[in-house]
Design a protein around this motif. Structure first.
Motif, PDB file in Angstrom:
ATOM      1  N   TYR A  38       0.807  -1.217   0.000  1.00 42.94           N
ATOM      2  CA  TYR A  38       0.000   0.000   0.000  1.00 42.94           C
ATOM      3  C   TYR A  38       0.842   1.269   0.000  1.00 42.94           C
ATOM      4  N   GLU A  39       2.150   1.160   0.193  1.00 49.39           N
ATOM      5  CA  GLU A  39       2.981   2.356   0.325  1.00 49.39           C
ATOM      6  C   GLU A  39       4.221   2.301  -0.560  1.00 49.39           C
ATOM      7  N   ALA A  40       4.133   1.667  -1.704  1.00 50.40           N
ATOM      8  CA  ALA A  40       5.307   1.496  -2.557  1.00 50.40           C
ATOM      9  C   ALA A  40       5.077   2.157  -3.919  1.00 50.40           C
ATOM     10  N   ASP A  41       6.120   2.108  -4.739  1.00 46.56           N
ATOM     11  CA  ASP A  41       6.003   2.597  -6.115  1.00 46.56           C
ATOM     12  C   ASP A  41       5.098   1.665  -6.911  1.00 46.56           C
ATOM     13  N   ALA A  42       4.738   2.097  -8.115  1.00 40.04           N
ATOM     14  CA  ALA A  42       3.779   1.327  -8.924  1.00 40.04           C
ATOM     15  C   ALA A  42       4.311  -0.057  -9.272  1.00 40.04           C
ATOM     16  N   TRP A  43       5.574  -0.162  -9.662  1.00 37.99           N
ATOM     17  CA  TRP A  43       6.095  -1.478 -10.044  1.00 37.99           C
ATOM     18  C   TRP A  43       6.277  -2.372  -8.827  1.00 37.99           C
ATOM     19  N   GLU A  44       6.559  -1.774  -7.668  1.00 35.12           N
ATOM     20  CA  GLU A  44       6.728  -2.552  -6.444  1.00 35.12           C
ATOM     21  C   GLU A  44       5.403  -3.116  -5.937  1.00 35.12           C
ATOM     22  N   ILE A  45       4.323  -2.355  -6.122  1.00 34.36           N
ATOM     23  CA  ILE A  45       3.011  -2.806  -5.657  1.00 34.36           C
ATOM     24  C   ILE A  45       2.635  -4.127  -6.308  1.00 34.36           C
ATOM     25  N   THR A  46       2.910  -4.266  -7.598  1.00 33.26           N
ATOM     26  CA  THR A  46       2.555  -5.512  -8.279  1.00 33.26           C
ATOM     27  C   THR A  46       3.358  -6.688  -7.723  1.00 33.26           C
ATOM     28  N   HIS A  47       4.608  -6.466  -7.404  1.00 28.05           N
ATOM     29  CA  HIS A  47       5.440  -7.534  -6.860  1.00 28.05           C
ATOM     30  C   HIS A  47       5.013  -7.913  -5.446  1.00 28.05           C
ATOM     31  N   TYR A  48       4.705  -6.909  -4.630  1.00 23.19           N
ATOM     32  CA  TYR A  48       4.250  -7.207  -3.269  1.00 23.19           C
ATOM     33  C   TYR A  48       2.917  -7.955  -3.285  1.00 23.19           C
ATOM     34  N   GLU A  49       2.051  -7.588  -4.216  1.00 28.41           N
ATOM     35  CA  GLU A  49       0.771  -8.293  -4.347  1.00 28.41           C
ATOM     36  C   GLU A  49       1.010  -9.767  -4.697  1.00 28.41           C
ATOM     37  N   MET A  50       1.903 -10.014  -5.652  1.00 27.58           N
ATOM     38  CA  MET A  50       2.189 -11.390  -6.034  1.00 27.58           C
ATOM     39  C   MET A  50       2.863 -12.153  -4.888  1.00 27.58           C
ATOM     40  N   GLN A  51       3.761 -11.516  -4.177  1.00 28.51           N
ATOM     41  CA  GLN A  51       4.437 -12.173  -3.055  1.00 28.51           C
ATOM     42  C   GLN A  51       3.443 -12.574  -1.975  1.00 28.51           C
ATOM     43  N   TYR A  52       2.527 -11.676  -1.660  1.00 29.50           N
ATOM     44  CA  TYR A  52       1.544 -11.975  -0.629  1.00 29.50           C
ATOM     45  C   TYR A  52       0.651 -13.133  -1.053  1.00 29.50           C
ATOM     46  N   ARG A  53       0.170 -13.100  -2.281  1.00 27.40           N
ATOM     47  CA  ARG A  53      -0.703 -14.166  -2.764  1.00 27.40           C
ATOM     48  C   ARG A  53       0.037 -15.497  -2.858  1.00 27.40           C
ATOM     49  N   THR A  54       1.284 -15.446  -3.277  1.00 27.32           N
ATOM     50  CA  THR A  54       2.072 -16.672  -3.387  1.00 27.32           C
ATOM     51  C   THR A  54       2.265 -17.308  -2.018  1.00 27.32           C
ATOM     52  N   ALA A  55       2.647 -16.516  -1.032  1.00 24.31           N
ATOM     53  CA  ALA A  55       2.871 -17.058   0.306  1.00 24.31           C
ATOM     54  C   ALA A  55       1.573 -17.571   0.918  1.00 24.31           C
ATOM     55  N   ALA A  56       0.474 -16.854   0.719  1.00 17.10           N
ATOM     56  CA  ALA A  56      -0.800 -17.270   1.304  1.00 17.10           C
ATOM     57  C   ALA A  56      -1.276 -18.596   0.709  1.00 17.10           C
ATOM     58  N   VAL A  57      -1.217 -18.719  -0.599  1.00 15.33           N
ATOM     59  CA  VAL A  57      -1.652 -19.970  -1.245  1.00 15.33           C
ATOM     60  C   VAL A  57      -0.721 -21.108  -0.868  1.00 15.33           C
ATOM     61  N   TYR A  58       0.564 -20.835  -0.779  1.00 13.89           N
ATOM     62  CA  TYR A  58       1.520 -21.866  -0.392  1.00 13.89           C
ATOM     63  C   TYR A  58       1.199 -22.407   1.003  1.00 13.89           C
ATOM     64  N   PHE A  59       0.894 -21.517   1.944  1.00 15.41           N
ATOM     65  CA  PHE A  59       0.565 -21.950   3.300  1.00 15.41           C
ATOM     66  C   PHE A  59      -0.725 -22.767   3.333  1.00 15.41           C
ATOM     67  N   ILE A  60      -1.724 -22.350   2.573  1.00 20.72           N
ATOM     68  CA  ILE A  60      -3.000 -23.072   2.561  1.00 20.72           C
ATOM     69  C   ILE A  60      -2.820 -24.477   1.993  1.00 20.72           C
ATOM     70  N   VAL A  61      -2.099 -24.595   0.885  1.00 12.14           N
ATOM     71  CA  VAL A  61      -1.892 -25.903   0.260  1.00 12.14           C
ATOM     72  C   VAL A  61      -1.049 -26.802   1.164  1.00 12.14           C
ATOM     73  N   GLN A  62       0.009 -26.263   1.735  1.00 15.04           N
ATOM     74  CA  GLN A  62       0.846 -27.075   2.618  1.00 15.04           C
ATOM     75  C   GLN A  62       0.076 -27.495   3.871  1.00 15.04           C
ATOM     76  N   ALA A  63      -0.773 -26.631   4.400  1.00 15.94           N
ATOM     77  CA  ALA A  63      -1.578 -26.996   5.574  1.00 15.94           C
ATOM     78  C   ALA A  63      -2.570 -28.104   5.220  1.00 15.94           C
ATOM     79  N   ALA A  64      -3.166 -28.035   4.033  1.00 16.92           N
ATOM     80  CA  ALA A  64      -4.091 -29.087   3.607  1.00 16.92           C
ATOM     81  C   ALA A  64      -3.364 -30.417   3.444  1.00 16.92           C
ATOM     82  N   LEU A  65      -2.190 -30.390   2.830  1.00 15.73           N
ATOM     83  CA  LEU A  65      -1.413 -31.627   2.674  1.00 15.73           C
ATOM     84  C   LEU A  65      -0.976 -32.176   4.031  1.00 15.73           C
ATOM     85  N   PHE A  66      -0.631 -31.295   4.951  1.00 15.57           N
ATOM     86  CA  PHE A  66      -0.259 -31.735   6.291  1.00 15.57           C
ATOM     87  C   PHE A  66      -1.446 -32.383   7.002  1.00 15.57           C
ATOM     88  N   ALA A  67      -2.623 -31.785   6.857  1.00 16.13           N
ATOM     89  CA  ALA A  67      -3.819 -32.339   7.500  1.00 16.13           C
ATOM     90  C   ALA A  67      -4.162 -33.716   6.923  1.00 16.13           C
TER      91      ALA A  67
END
Length: 132
Positions: A38-67
């Protein structure tokens, strides 16, 4: 006049990759990317958005596989014939567990290359391996 420090995008990709070996570090990278998008340059915002989504989906999938693995281990504790089929599930879960890791590594490496040239991602909300 205060200047804002740049260079957080590549270091956050590196933290996400290092988090594959040290689990709590990835949570820190996910929180940084959520706050900074929310507080970065335009090109950085897209990367931070992808990083957040990547980490969130990774945690959800790994938690499901662990369960699923924990349930399978719980059901395998007894040597009954009807639960012996779970023994074939264990190697499959081990092999499937590498898919989210590969997905995360490919996305982070591509993001590192694009962030080196300060290029924005066209579709940071995509969940594909190679976002355009």
């Amino acid at each position: 006049m205060a200047t804002r420090k740049t260079g957080g995008v590549p270091s956050n990709y590196a933290i996400l990759l290092a988090g594959l070996f040290f689990f709590p570090v990835q949570i820190v990278a996910m929180l940084f990317s959520k706050r900074r998008r929310y507080e970065a340059d335009a090109w950085e915002i897209t990367h931070y958005e992808m990083q957040y989504r990547t980490a969130a989906v990774y945690f959800i999938v790994q938690a499901a596989l662990f369960a699923i693995g924990a349930i399978a281990l719980f059901l395998m504790r007894e040597q009954r014939p009807e639960t012996m089929s779970f023994r074939t599930l264990w190697p499959f879960l081990s092999a499937v567990g590498y898919l989210p890791i590969t997905w995360l590594v490919v996305r982070c490496v591509r993001g590192l290359f694009l962030s080196g040239g300060k290029k924005p991602l066209n579709n940071p909300r995509s969940y594909t391996v190679w976002p355009r």
